[in-house]
Design a protein around this motif. Sequence first.
Motif, PDB file in Angstrom:
ATOM      1  N   VAL A  57       0.850  -1.199   0.000  1.00  0.00           N
ATOM      2  CA  VAL A  57       0.000   0.000   0.000  1.00  0.00           C
ATOM      3  C   VAL A  57       0.881   1.243   0.000  1.00  0.00           C
ATOM      4  N   PRO A  58       0.329   2.382  -0.431  1.00  0.00           N
ATOM      5  CA  PRO A  58       1.101   3.622  -0.381  1.00  0.00           C
ATOM      6  C   PRO A  58       1.424   4.006   1.075  1.00  0.00           C
ATOM      7  N   ALA A  59       2.551   4.638   1.301  1.00  0.00           N
ATOM      8  CA  ALA A  59       2.962   5.063   2.643  1.00  0.00           C
ATOM      9  C   ALA A  59       1.932   5.996   3.283  1.00  0.00           C
ATOM     10  N   LYS A  60       1.192   6.736   2.470  1.00  0.00           N
ATOM     11  CA  LYS A  60       0.198   7.669   3.015  1.00  0.00           C
ATOM     12  C   LYS A  60      -0.897   6.950   3.820  1.00  0.00           C
ATOM     13  N   TYR A  61      -1.078   5.650   3.607  1.00  0.00           N
ATOM     14  CA  TYR A  61      -2.094   4.908   4.361  1.00  0.00           C
ATOM     15  C   TYR A  61      -1.816   4.948   5.856  1.00  0.00           C
ATOM     16  N   GLU A  62      -0.559   5.058   6.228  1.00  0.00           N
ATOM     17  CA  GLU A  62      -0.171   5.065   7.636  1.00  0.00           C
ATOM     18  C   GLU A  62      -0.763   6.258   8.390  1.00  0.00           C
ATOM     19  N   LYS A  63      -1.063   7.329   7.676  1.00  0.00           N
ATOM     20  CA  LYS A  63      -1.581   8.546   8.306  1.00  0.00           C
ATOM     21  C   LYS A  63      -3.112   8.639   8.267  1.00  0.00           C
ATOM     22  N   LEU A  64      -3.781   7.684   7.627  1.00  0.00           N
ATOM     23  CA  LEU A  64      -5.239   7.741   7.503  1.00  0.00           C
ATOM     24  C   LEU A  64      -5.937   7.362   8.815  1.00  0.00           C
ATOM     25  N   ALA A  65      -7.084   7.980   9.037  1.00  0.00           N
ATOM     26  CA  ALA A  65      -7.941   7.586  10.167  1.00  0.00           C
ATOM     27  C   ALA A  65      -8.450   6.173   9.871  1.00  0.00           C
ATOM     28  N   PRO A  66      -8.761   5.382  10.899  1.00  0.00           N
ATOM     29  CA  PRO A  66      -9.190   4.000  10.675  1.00  0.00           C
ATOM     30  C   PRO A  66     -10.323   3.849   9.643  1.00  0.00           C
ATOM     31  N   VAL A  67     -11.349   4.682   9.713  1.00  0.00           N
ATOM     32  CA  VAL A  67     -12.458   4.544   8.766  1.00  0.00           C
ATOM     33  C   VAL A  67     -11.984   4.812   7.338  1.00  0.00           C
ATOM     34  N   ASP A  68     -11.084   5.775   7.154  1.00  0.00           N
ATOM     35  CA  ASP A  68     -10.552   6.086   5.822  1.00  0.00           C
ATOM     36  C   ASP A  68      -9.587   4.996   5.348  1.00  0.00           C
ATOM     37  N   LEU A  69      -8.817   4.459   6.268  1.00  0.00           N
ATOM     38  CA  LEU A  69      -7.900   3.373   5.931  1.00  0.00           C
ATOM     39  C   LEU A  69      -8.681   2.166   5.434  1.00  0.00           C
ATOM     40  N   HIS A  70      -9.724   1.790   6.139  1.00  0.00           N
ATOM     41  CA  HIS A  70     -10.502   0.620   5.729  1.00  0.00           C
ATOM     42  C   HIS A  70     -11.196   0.860   4.395  1.00  0.00           C
ATOM     43  N   ALA A  71     -11.652   2.073   4.130  1.00  0.00           N
ATOM     44  CA  ALA A  71     -12.258   2.389   2.828  1.00  0.00           C
ATOM     45  C   ALA A  71     -11.211   2.263   1.717  1.00  0.00           C
ATOM     46  N   ALA A  72     -10.002   2.766   1.962  1.00  0.00           N
ATOM     47  CA  ALA A  72      -8.932   2.682   0.963  1.00  0.00           C
ATOM     48  C   ALA A  72      -8.516   1.224   0.738  1.00  0.00           C
ATOM     49  N   LEU A  73      -8.431   0.444   1.804  1.00  0.00           N
ATOM     50  CA  LEU A  73      -8.085  -0.972   1.670  1.00  0.00           C
ATOM     51  C   LEU A  73      -9.160  -1.726   0.900  1.00  0.00           C
ATOM     52  N   ARG A  74     -10.417  -1.434   1.196  1.00  0.00           N
ATOM     53  CA  ARG A  74     -11.520  -2.093   0.494  1.00  0.00           C
ATOM     54  C   ARG A  74     -11.427  -1.820  -1.012  1.00  0.00           C
ATOM     55  N   GLN A  75     -11.168  -0.560  -1.356  1.00  0.00           N
ATOM     56  CA  GLN A  75     -11.053  -0.182  -2.765  1.00  0.00           C
ATOM     57  C   GLN A  75      -9.863  -0.907  -3.410  1.00  0.00           C
ATOM     58  N   GLN A  76      -8.746  -0.967  -2.702  1.00  0.00           N
ATOM     59  CA  GLN A  76      -7.573  -1.636  -3.248  1.00  0.00           C
ATOM     60  C   GLN A  76      -7.820  -3.126  -3.410  1.00  0.00           C
ATOM     61  N   LEU A  77      -8.471  -3.759  -2.441  1.00  0.00           N
ATOM     62  CA  LEU A  77      -8.776  -5.188  -2.553  1.00  0.00           C
ATOM     63  C   LEU A  77      -9.731  -5.442  -3.715  1.00  0.00           C
ATOM     64  N   ASP A  78     -10.675  -4.538  -3.931  1.00  0.00           N
ATOM     65  CA  ASP A  78     -11.609  -4.675  -5.059  1.00  0.00           C
ATOM     66  C   ASP A  78     -10.879  -4.606  -6.399  1.00  0.00           C
ATOM     67  N   GLN A  79      -9.710  -3.987  -6.416  1.00  0.00           N
ATOM     68  CA  GLN A  79      -8.900  -3.869  -7.632  1.00  0.00           C
ATOM     69  C   GLN A  79      -7.837  -4.961  -7.681  1.00  0.00           C
ATOM     70  N   GLY A  80      -8.036  -6.015  -6.937  1.00  0.00           N
ATOM     71  CA  GLY A  80      -7.100  -7.135  -6.948  1.00  0.00           C
ATOM     72  C   GLY A  80      -5.891  -6.964  -6.050  1.00  0.00           C
ATOM     73  N   GLY A  81      -5.929  -5.992  -5.141  1.00  0.00           N
ATOM     74  CA  GLY A  81      -4.840  -5.782  -4.197  1.00  0.00           C
ATOM     75  C   GLY A  81      -3.696  -4.955  -4.755  1.00  0.00           C
ATOM     76  N   LYS A  82      -3.869  -4.467  -5.977  1.00  0.00           N
ATOM     77  CA  LYS A  82      -2.800  -3.676  -6.588  1.00  0.00           C
ATOM     78  C   LYS A  82      -2.744  -2.281  -5.990  1.00  0.00           C
ATOM     79  N   GLN A  83      -1.525  -1.798  -5.730  1.00  0.00           N
ATOM     80  CA  GLN A  83      -1.317  -0.470  -5.170  1.00  0.00           C
ATOM     81  C   GLN A  83      -1.834   0.605  -6.121  1.00  0.00           C
ATOM     82  N   GLN A  84      -2.513   1.607  -5.564  1.00  0.00           N
ATOM     83  CA  GLN A  84      -3.078   2.674  -6.381  1.00  0.00           C
ATOM     84  C   GLN A  84      -2.062   3.752  -6.640  1.00  0.00           C
TER      85      GLN A  84
END
Length: 84
Positions: A57-84
């Motif tokens: 995942v991008p390094a910026k994920y480390e600074k996301l609030a939990p709800v935003d992190l989970h939304a970003a992870l969900r989107q990335q998993l929906d794209q096959g786990g590929k980094q955005q």
Amino acid sequence: MKMTVVTDKQGRLLASMFGYASEYASEPHQASKDDDDRRPMATLVCGPDQVFHEIEVPAKYEKLAPVDLHAALRQQLDQGGKQQ
């Protein structure tokens, strides 16, 4: 940046952690003689019908609030786990 994500069989995100859980599980905790290294260590483990994902995942994920992190992870998993 490495992350471990656990989902259920419907793809719902259940848990996440920074780092690859498999790396922690494969290396036993080594306590040094002086000390504080003897504290407990925890990692993620899948239950029945759960899926373990180790993704980059991008390094910026480390600074996301939990709800935003989970939304970003969900989107990335929906794209096959590929980094955005």
